[in-house]
Design a protein around this motif. Structure first.
Motif, PDB file in Angstrom:
ATOM      1  N   HIS A   6       0.830  -1.207   0.000  1.00  0.00           N
ATOM      2  CA  HIS A   6       0.000   0.000   0.000  1.00  0.00           C
ATOM      3  C   HIS A   6       0.865   1.257   0.000  1.00  0.00           C
ATOM      4  N   LEU A   7       1.890   1.291   0.813  1.00  0.00           N
ATOM      5  CA  LEU A   7       2.782   2.449   0.856  1.00  0.00           C
ATOM      6  C   LEU A   7       3.524   2.627  -0.463  1.00  0.00           C
ATOM      7  N   ARG A   8       3.926   1.518  -1.069  1.00  0.00           N
ATOM      8  CA  ARG A   8       4.604   1.597  -2.362  1.00  0.00           C
ATOM      9  C   ARG A   8       3.652   2.117  -3.442  1.00  0.00           C
ATOM     10  N   GLU A   9       2.403   1.660  -3.390  1.00  0.00           N
ATOM     11  CA  GLU A   9       1.406   2.161  -4.339  1.00  0.00           C
ATOM     12  C   GLU A   9       1.152   3.650  -4.134  1.00  0.00           C
ATOM     13  N   LEU A  92      -5.480   9.986  -7.222  1.00  0.00           N
ATOM     14  CA  LEU A  92      -6.126   9.814  -5.920  1.00  0.00           C
ATOM     15  C   LEU A  92      -7.250   8.789  -6.000  1.00  0.00           C
ATOM     16  N   TRP A  93      -8.056   8.880  -7.060  1.00  0.00           N
ATOM     17  CA  TRP A  93      -9.152   7.940  -7.234  1.00  0.00           C
ATOM     18  C   TRP A  93      -8.625   6.516  -7.458  1.00  0.00           C
ATOM     19  N   ALA A  94      -7.568   6.370  -8.240  1.00  0.00           N
ATOM     20  CA  ALA A  94      -7.015   5.042  -8.518  1.00  0.00           C
ATOM     21  C   ALA A  94      -6.459   4.391  -7.258  1.00  0.00           C
ATOM     22  N   PHE A  95      -6.021   5.205  -6.295  1.00  0.00           N
ATOM     23  CA  PHE A  95      -5.510   4.641  -5.050  1.00  0.00           C
ATOM     24  C   PHE A  95      -6.642   4.221  -4.118  1.00  0.00           C
ATOM     25  N   VAL A  96      -7.754   4.960  -4.138  1.00  0.00           N
ATOM     26  CA  VAL A  96      -8.850   4.699  -3.207  1.00  0.00           C
ATOM     27  C   VAL A  96      -9.844   3.681  -3.769  1.00  0.00           C
ATOM     28  N   ALA A  97     -10.039   3.663  -5.085  1.00  0.00           N
ATOM     29  CA  ALA A  97     -11.108   2.874  -5.699  1.00  0.00           C
ATOM     30  C   ALA A  97     -11.047   1.382  -5.393  1.00  0.00           C
ATOM     31  N   PRO A  98      -9.870   0.724  -5.359  1.00  0.00           N
ATOM     32  CA  PRO A  98      -9.886  -0.719  -5.083  1.00  0.00           C
ATOM     33  C   PRO A  98     -10.477  -1.098  -3.732  1.00  0.00           C
ATOM     34  N   GLY A  99     -10.547  -0.184  -2.788  1.00  0.00           N
ATOM     35  CA  GLY A  99     -11.113  -0.496  -1.480  1.00  0.00           C
ATOM     36  C   GLY A  99     -12.585  -0.193  -1.359  1.00  0.00           C
ATOM     37  N   LEU A 100     -13.246   0.212  -2.440  1.00  0.00           N
ATOM     38  CA  LEU A 100     -14.657   0.565  -2.398  1.00  0.00           C
ATOM     39  C   LEU A 100     -15.504  -0.527  -3.023  1.00  0.00           C
ATOM     40  N   HIS A 101     -16.737  -0.636  -2.539  1.00  0.00           N
ATOM     41  CA  HIS A 101     -17.693  -1.551  -3.136  1.00  0.00           C
ATOM     42  C   HIS A 101     -18.270  -0.944  -4.411  1.00  0.00           C
ATOM     43  N   LYS A 102     -19.041  -1.746  -5.124  1.00  0.00           N
ATOM     44  CA  LYS A 102     -19.583  -1.287  -6.395  1.00  0.00           C
ATOM     45  C   LYS A 102     -20.537  -0.115  -6.205  1.00  0.00           C
TER      46      LYS A 102
END
Length: 301
Positions: A6-9, A92-102
């Motif tokens: 996560h930190l590397r991403e 910012l969106w690409a970092f947060v989006a994988p943790g969100l539901h549909k």
């Protein structure tokens, strides 16, 4: 992913965002003179050598030797941040989006699609109001004095106006989000309209740098209109929610309404047939009378 991944991403995303800001800032540096002219355009400039007009105009000046350089860097960097906002917002969106539901992603799309135009509309309105606000503020100057404005002061004034107007236009969107989350209903927001209108006018009087009523009305009027649009949207959303789920507005300890509509005779007969089809309870004879039945009912009933 593990914490290290996560930190590397996050590091990679920040690096891409900073690279986009640097590139756009370098490009904006070639147009620094045009940007400075745009920044100074709301100020009613005096003629060269004319400082006797009092509050009618102002002279733009630098306070020290490094001010031209530092102010130009600030303006160029700000232009780079604004122009490159699609890139760093996407990172910012690409970092947060994988943790969100549909469903959360869907609401985020709606929020971004509405938040960006509202902020741009507020910033544009601020740019239209700035010349009037500056004229009102300069008009307080006595005729025997002159106005000499530093470029840093003009930059801070412009940035504050844009941010205040831009973020103020996000208030209705926040109310709609609270209504969608079930925190507040449209009827309750409609009941707050008197206090909300008064609070918006007070906020407009405090937030606008100028003391004229025009700036206050220019900020408060659109926000009040957007507030009532948010109330109308929330009322429609509450009606749709009640239609889909009639018990949605009930408290946890409140009983739902019972359907006491008389059933047709055929439905009653089918229910009776179903009841007769149920297995009979033990009478106590088969188990030696250990069920303790009384008048056809067991002791528990």
């Amino acid at each position: 992913m593990p914490l290290a991944d996560h930190l590397r991403e996050l590091r990679n995303r920040l690096a891409k965002a900073m690279l986009a800001i640097v590139i756009t800032s370098v490009v904006a540096a070639f147009y620094s003179q045009e940007l400075m002219d745009l920044l100074a355009s709301p100020v009613p400039a005096c003629e060269k050598g004319d400082l006797t007009t009092g509050g009618k105009c102002a002279v733009i000046a630098y306070s020290n030797l490094l001010s031209p350089f530092t102010t130009t860097v600030k303006v160029v960097l700000m232009a780079g941040i604004i122009v490159s906002c699609p890139v760093w917002l996407y990172q910012l969106w690409a970092f947060v989006a994988p943790g969100l539901h549909k469903t959360e992603k869907k609401y985020t799309y709606y929020f971004a699609a509405a938040a960006i135009p509202l902020f741009v509309a507020g910033a544009y309105l601020a740019f239209l109001i700035m010349p009037v606000s500056m004229k009102v503020l300069l008009s307080i100057t006595p005729e025997t004095a002159a106005n000499i404005l530093e470029v840093d002061t003009i930059l801070d004034f412009a940035v504050r106006m844009v941010l205040i107007f831009g973020f103020s236009f996000e208030l209705p969107l926040i109310l709609i989000m609270l209504n969608a989350a079930g925190v507040v209903t449209g009827r309750r927001m409609l009941g707050w309209w008197r206090g909300s209108v008064m609070g918006i006018f007070v906020f407009g009087a405090i937030a606008t740098p100028s003391t004229d009523p025009l700036g206050m009305i220019a900020l408060s009027g659109p926000i009040i209109l957007l507030y009532f649009l948010a109330v109308g949207f929330s009322l429609l959303n509450d009606r749709r929610r009640r239609r889909n789920d009639p018990d949605a507005d009930l408290d946890d300890d409140e009983a739902s309404d019972l359907d006491l509509t008389p059933a047709a005779l055929g439905e009653v007969e089918s229910v009776s047939a179903t009841a007769r089809a149920l297995p009979e309870q033990s009478t106590g004879e088969a188990d030696g009378g250990r069920s303790h039945r009384l008048n056809g009912y067991d002791d528990i009933t």
